[in-house]
Scaffold this active site. Structure first.
Site, PDB file in Angstrom:
ATOM      1  CG  ASN A  89     -11.533  -3.311   5.027  1.00  0.00           C
ATOM      2  OD1 ASN A  89     -10.569  -4.020   5.293  1.00  0.00           O
ATOM      3  ND2 ASN A  89     -12.092  -3.274   3.807  1.00  0.00           N
ATOM      4  CE1 TYR A 157      -1.238  -0.758   3.166  1.00  0.00           C
ATOM      5  CE2 TYR A 157       0.389  -2.282   4.054  1.00  0.00           C
ATOM      6  CZ  TYR A 157      -0.916  -2.005   3.687  1.00  0.00           C
ATOM      7  OH  TYR A 157      -1.895  -2.960   3.836  1.00  0.00           O
ATOM      8  CE  LYS A 161      -3.241  -0.539   6.007  1.00  0.00           C
ATOM      9  NZ  LYS A 161      -4.711  -0.469   6.067  1.00  0.00           N
ATOM     10  CB  THR A 192      -7.776  -8.465  -1.992  1.00  0.00           C
ATOM     11  OG1 THR A 192      -6.549  -7.731  -1.771  1.00  0.00           O
ATOM     12  CG2 THR A 192      -8.179  -9.166  -0.712  1.00  0.00           C
TER      13      THR A 192
HETATM   14  P1  NAP Z   1      -8.893  -4.005  -2.196  1.00  0.00           P
HETATM   15  O1  NAP Z   1      -9.571  -5.224  -2.703  1.00  0.00           O
HETATM   16  O2  NAP Z   1      -8.111  -3.140  -3.124  1.00  0.00           O
HETATM   17  O3  NAP Z   1      -9.980  -3.131  -1.454  1.00  0.00           O
HETATM   18  C1  NAP Z   1      -9.698  -1.837  -1.000  1.00  0.00           C
HETATM   19  C2  NAP Z   1     -11.026  -1.172  -0.700  1.00  0.00           C
HETATM   20  O4  NAP Z   1     -10.785   0.147  -0.199  1.00  0.00           O
HETATM   21  C3  NAP Z   1     -11.902  -1.036  -1.923  1.00  0.00           C
HETATM   22  O5  NAP Z   1     -13.239  -1.321  -1.586  1.00  0.00           O
HETATM   23  C4  NAP Z   1     -11.742   0.432  -2.308  1.00  0.00           C
HETATM   24  O6  NAP Z   1     -12.935   0.867  -2.927  1.00  0.00           O
HETATM   25  C5  NAP Z   1     -11.591   1.074  -0.930  1.00  0.00           C
HETATM   26  N1  NAP Z   1     -10.929   2.374  -0.985  1.00  0.00           N
HETATM   27  C6  NAP Z   1      -9.637   2.636  -1.327  1.00  0.00           C
HETATM   28  N2  NAP Z   1      -9.413   3.966  -1.293  1.00  0.00           N
HETATM   29  C7  NAP Z   1     -10.587   4.540  -0.909  1.00  0.00           C
HETATM   30  C8  NAP Z   1     -11.010   5.886  -0.697  1.00  0.00           C
HETATM   31  N3  NAP Z   1     -10.175   6.926  -0.852  1.00  0.00           N
HETATM   32  N4  NAP Z   1     -12.297   6.108  -0.314  1.00  0.00           N
HETATM   33  C9  NAP Z   1     -13.147   5.074  -0.157  1.00  0.00           C
HETATM   34  N5  NAP Z   1     -12.813   3.802  -0.339  1.00  0.00           N
HETATM   35  C10 NAP Z   1     -11.552   3.529  -0.708  1.00  0.00           C
HETATM   36  O7  NAP Z   1      -7.882  -4.372  -1.023  1.00  0.00           O
HETATM   37  P2  NAP Z   1      -8.009  -5.290   0.293  1.00  0.00           P
HETATM   38  O8  NAP Z   1      -6.821  -6.164   0.261  1.00  0.00           O
HETATM   39  O9  NAP Z   1      -9.354  -5.864   0.443  1.00  0.00           O
HETATM   40  O10 NAP Z   1      -7.732  -4.179   1.395  1.00  0.00           O
HETATM   41  C11 NAP Z   1      -8.603  -3.927   2.468  1.00  0.00           C
HETATM   42  C12 NAP Z   1      -7.765  -3.467   3.649  1.00  0.00           C
HETATM   43  O11 NAP Z   1      -6.907  -4.544   4.055  1.00  0.00           O
HETATM   44  C13 NAP Z   1      -6.838  -2.290   3.344  1.00  0.00           C
HETATM   45  O12 NAP Z   1      -6.849  -1.401   4.429  1.00  0.00           O
HETATM   46  C14 NAP Z   1      -5.471  -2.950   3.192  1.00  0.00           C
HETATM   47  O13 NAP Z   1      -4.421  -2.070   3.489  1.00  0.00           O
HETATM   48  C15 NAP Z   1      -5.592  -4.059   4.218  1.00  0.00           C
HETATM   49  N6  NAP Z   1      -4.654  -5.184   4.061  1.00  0.00           N
HETATM   50  C16 NAP Z   1      -4.632  -5.917   2.923  1.00  0.00           C
HETATM   51  C17 NAP Z   1      -3.745  -6.974   2.803  1.00  0.00           C
HETATM   52  C18 NAP Z   1      -3.644  -7.813   1.549  1.00  0.00           C
HETATM   53  O14 NAP Z   1      -2.659  -8.571   1.408  1.00  0.00           O
HETATM   54  N7  NAP Z   1      -4.632  -7.778   0.670  1.00  0.00           N
HETATM   55  C19 NAP Z   1      -2.870  -7.268   3.866  1.00  0.00           C
HETATM   56  C20 NAP Z   1      -2.943  -6.515   5.027  1.00  0.00           C
HETATM   57  C21 NAP Z   1      -3.840  -5.462   5.116  1.00  0.00           C
HETATM   58  P3  NAP Z   1     -13.045   1.887  -4.159  1.00  0.00           P
HETATM   59  O15 NAP Z   1     -11.843   1.679  -5.035  1.00  0.00           O
HETATM   60  O16 NAP Z   1     -14.353   1.502  -4.782  1.00  0.00           O
HETATM   61  O17 NAP Z   1     -13.083   3.222  -3.506  1.00  0.00           O
END
Ligand code: NAP
Length: 252
Positions: A89, A157, A161, A192
């Site tokens: 994720n 992005y 995806k 988030t």
């Molecule tokens: P978030 O709160 O920013 O969480 C992202 C997570 O990914 C954090 O735990 C971060 O942890 C980790 N991460 C990022 N880069 C990393 C790396 N190089 N190595 C290890 N861990 C890494 O964002 P979120 O919205 O929950 O996103 C989770 C997933 O959902 C992502 O794939 C995102 O693209 C997808 N998504 C989000 C949305 C939205 O609207 N929020 C919509 C569609 C899809 P650390 O910073 O501690 O490493």
């Protein structure tokens, strides 16, 4: 307790959707191996997971490093005796720029974090799942992987995806006979840190793109991950499951 004695890796577990998923999976009794770069945040989520009836260990690291996926699987095996599933994720949006303006470094970072990490994960996780007689892989894609809707600067992005959607189809086809299911989860806008949390202007704009006129709570996406990781979705593999408040209905 539907995931009792099931061991699941969750990456991106320090924040947002991954943190919410850790709690949902823990409530179902799972043993969790939690990954992300920030150790303190991971430890706090592990505590919440243990308080919610699960067992959890953490391994801080970077998903762009090939050895990290292997280390997470090794920890699952050492701590809990094997692996039954993974919620891959972790992800970043990166800089929102059109292609002519985008530095190669940003392109490479987004593809490495969101897509190449999934290759590393599948490479490390599938043999462990096969050794266990099967299991479930879930990769967090995005509605942006199948639609755009005029959102500017999403090229890297969106490519990363959409790549995940293609990857799960091959994984599903190649490993179904060994009992491994692979699905992509495509959230809509979710509150988030990456989704604009703390910025009312962005939240209002993104909410307005959805027919439901709101964004998802991270827990709503976590419930969908739970579904795909559990036997409730036992006949699903190779799917790109939209959990997006209808945003892609408007955009495609
Ligand atoms: P978030 O709160 O920013 O969480 C992202 C997570 O990914 C954090 O735990 C971060 O942890 C980790 N991460 C990022 N880069 C990393 C790396 N190089 N190595 C290890 N861990 C890494 O964002 P979120 O919205 O929950 O996103 C989770 C997933 O959902 C992502 O794939 C995102 O693209 C997808 N998504 C989000 C949305 C939205 O609207 N929020 C919509 C569609 C899809 P650390 O910073 O501690 O490493």
């Amino acid at each position: 307790m539907e995931l009792k004695n099931k061991t699941i890796i969750v990456t991106g577990a320090s924040s947002g959707i991954g943190a919410a998923a850790a709690v949902v999976l823990a409530r179902a009794g799972a043993n969790l191996v939690l990954g992300a770069r920030r150790a303190e945040e991971l430890a706090a989520i592990a505590k919440r997971a243990c308080d919610a009836a699960g067992r959890a260990v953490t391994l801080p690291g970077d998903v762009t490093e090939p050895g990290y996926a292997e280390a997470l699987v090794a920890l699952a095996t050492a701590e809990f005796g094997g692996l039954d599933g993974a919620f891959n994720n972790a992800g970043i949006v990166g800089d929102l720029l059109s292609m002519p303006e985008m530095p190669i470094e940003n392109w490479n970072q987004v593809i490495a974090t969101n897509l190449t990490s999934a290759f590393f994960a599948a490479k490390a996780q599938i043999p462990a799942l096969v050794a266990r007689g099967g299991g479930a892989l879930v990769f967090t894609s995005s509605f942006v992987g199948v639609s755009n809707g005029g959102l500017a600067g999403m090229g890297a992005y969106a490519a990363s995806k959409a790549g995940l959607v293609g990857l799960v189809k091959s994984l599903a086809s190649d490993h179904a006979a060994a009992g491994v299911r692979a699905n992509a989860l495509l959230p809509g806008g979710t509150v988030t840190p990456a989704g604009g949390e703390g910025n009312p202007e962005i939240l209002e704009f993104v909410a307005g793109l959805h027919p439901m006129k709101r964004m998802a709570a991270a827990s709503e996406i976590a419930e969908a991950a739970m579904f795909l990781l559990s036997e409730r979705s036992s006949f699903m593999t190779g799917a790109a499951m939209l959990v997006d408040g209808g945003i892609s209905v408007r955009l495609t």
